[in-house]
Design a protein around this motif. Structure first.
Motif, PDB file in Angstrom:
ATOM      1  N   UNK A   7      10.138 -12.175 -25.489  1.00 52.26           N
ATOM      2  CA  UNK A   7      11.396 -11.251 -25.481  1.00 52.26           C
ATOM      3  C   UNK A   7      11.781 -10.986 -24.142  1.00 52.26           C
ATOM      4  N   UNK A   8      13.061 -11.049 -23.945  1.00 50.83           N
ATOM      5  CA  UNK A   8      13.596 -10.708 -22.331  1.00 50.83           C
ATOM      6  C   UNK A   8      14.628  -9.679 -22.343  1.00 50.83           C
ATOM      7  N   UNK A   9      14.636  -8.699 -21.273  1.00 44.98           N
ATOM      8  CA  UNK A   9      15.679  -7.985 -21.317  1.00 44.98           C
ATOM      9  C   UNK A   9      16.245  -7.961 -19.744  1.00 44.98           C
ATOM     10  N   UNK A  10      17.591  -7.679 -19.717  1.00 48.25           N
ATOM     11  CA  UNK A  10      18.178  -7.856 -18.317  1.00 48.25           C
ATOM     12  C   UNK A  10      17.569  -6.475 -17.407  1.00 48.25           C
ATOM     13  N   UNK A  11      17.280  -5.383 -18.060  1.00 48.05           N
ATOM     14  CA  UNK A  11      16.983  -4.078 -17.447  1.00 48.05           C
ATOM     15  C   UNK A  11      15.600  -3.707 -17.808  1.00 48.05           C
ATOM     16  N   UNK A  12      14.836  -2.802 -17.258  1.00 48.09           N
ATOM     17  CA  UNK A  12      13.759  -2.199 -17.736  1.00 48.09           C
ATOM     18  C   UNK A  12      14.066  -1.064 -18.599  1.00 48.09           C
ATOM     19  N   UNK A  13      15.079  -0.627 -18.260  1.00 51.51           N
ATOM     20  CA  UNK A  13      15.619   0.454 -19.420  1.00 51.51           C
ATOM     21  C   UNK A  13      16.001  -0.307 -20.746  1.00 51.51           C
ATOM     22  N   UNK A  14      16.270  -1.412 -20.611  1.00 49.83           N
ATOM     23  CA  UNK A  14      16.674  -2.315 -21.963  1.00 49.83           C
ATOM     24  C   UNK A  14      15.357  -2.824 -22.603  1.00 49.83           C
ATOM     25  N   UNK A  15      14.213  -3.141 -21.782  1.00 47.61           N
ATOM     26  CA  UNK A  15      13.139  -3.352 -22.221  1.00 47.61           C
ATOM     27  C   UNK A  15      12.454  -2.505 -22.882  1.00 47.61           C
ATOM     28  N   UNK A  16      12.536  -1.246 -22.230  1.00 45.74           N
ATOM     29  CA  UNK A  16      11.832  -0.002 -22.631  1.00 45.74           C
ATOM     30  C   UNK A  16      12.224   0.438 -24.063  1.00 45.74           C
ATOM     31  N   UNK A  17      13.776   0.407 -24.364  1.00 48.48           N
ATOM     32  CA  UNK A  17      14.421   0.712 -25.434  1.00 48.48           C
ATOM     33  C   UNK A  17      14.020  -0.295 -26.713  1.00 48.48           C
ATOM     34  N   UNK A  18      13.927  -1.298 -26.409  1.00 47.05           N
ATOM     35  CA  UNK A  18      13.481  -2.520 -27.146  1.00 47.05           C
ATOM     36  C   UNK A  18      11.839  -1.979 -27.880  1.00 47.05           C
ATOM     37  N   UNK A  19      11.036  -1.746 -26.858  1.00 45.27           N
ATOM     38  CA  UNK A  19       9.542  -1.307 -27.248  1.00 45.27           C
ATOM     39  C   UNK A  19       9.613   0.052 -27.901  1.00 45.27           C
ATOM     40  N   UNK A  20      10.389   0.928 -27.549  1.00 44.00           N
ATOM     41  CA  UNK A  20      10.680   2.121 -28.267  1.00 44.00           C
ATOM     42  C   UNK A  20      10.873   1.951 -29.605  1.00 44.00           C
ATOM     43  N   UNK A  21      11.796   1.006 -29.795  1.00 41.77           N
ATOM     44  CA  UNK A  21      12.272   0.551 -31.528  1.00 41.77           C
ATOM     45  C   UNK A  21      11.226  -0.089 -32.139  1.00 41.77           C
ATOM     46  N   UNK A  22      10.587  -1.061 -31.433  1.00 38.75           N
ATOM     47  CA  UNK A  22       9.394  -1.744 -32.016  1.00 38.75           C
ATOM     48  C   UNK A  22       8.167  -0.695 -32.394  1.00 38.75           C
ATOM     49  N   UNK A  23       7.899   0.167 -31.318  1.00 34.80           N
ATOM     50  CA  UNK A  23       6.935   1.217 -31.797  1.00 34.80           C
ATOM     51  C   UNK A  23       7.255   2.128 -33.028  1.00 34.80           C
ATOM     52  N   UNK A  24       8.476   2.180 -33.099  1.00 34.75           N
ATOM     53  CA  UNK A  24       9.036   3.160 -34.267  1.00 34.75           C
ATOM     54  C   UNK A  24       9.226   2.467 -35.493  1.00 34.75           C
ATOM     55  N   UNK A  25       9.017   0.878 -35.512  1.00 27.66           N
ATOM     56  CA  UNK A  25       9.584   0.117 -36.750  1.00 27.66           C
ATOM     57  C   UNK A  25       8.181   0.018 -37.748  1.00 27.66           C
TER      58      UNK A  25
END
Length: 99
Positions: free
Chosen positions: A78-96
């Motif tokens: 998984x790749x993201x252009x910014x750290x915030x984008x990566x963290x938001x994706x991690x947050x979504x995965x944690x909640x999933x």
């Protein structure tokens, strides 16, 4: 958890990363290593999940949620252009779902 963007000019990448983790994920266990070139390795963990994020503000970030113990460092799918984008994706995965 807020999606607010904060200006971090003049702040080290490690400090900026720690602030981003708190802003996006809240209070989770966080380990951050900053390397001489400015890239960071971020590990975050909650009660049920963990994630690793590696990257640099100029080149983007790779991330993995719940990496296997025997994976070693094999890169990130998984790749993201910014750290915030990566963290938001991690947050979504944690909640999933459960680990």
């Amino acid at each position: 958890m807020s999606d607010e963007v904060v200006n971090t000019e003049g702040v080290s990448n490690a400090q900026s990363a720690r602030e981003a983790v708190r802003r996006v994920l809240g209070e989770v266990h966080t380990e951050i290593t900053e390397f001489p070139a400015g890239n960071v390795a971020v590990t975050v963990s909650s009660d049920r999940h963990s994630a690793t994020i590696d990257g640099h503000p100029d080149t983007g970030y790779g991330w993995t949620v719940d990496p296997g113990e025997d994976d070693g460092f094999t890169g990130h799918d998984e790749l993201a252009p910014t750290l915030d984008d990566a963290l938001k994706a991690v947050r979504a995965a944690f909640a999933a779902g459960p680990a």
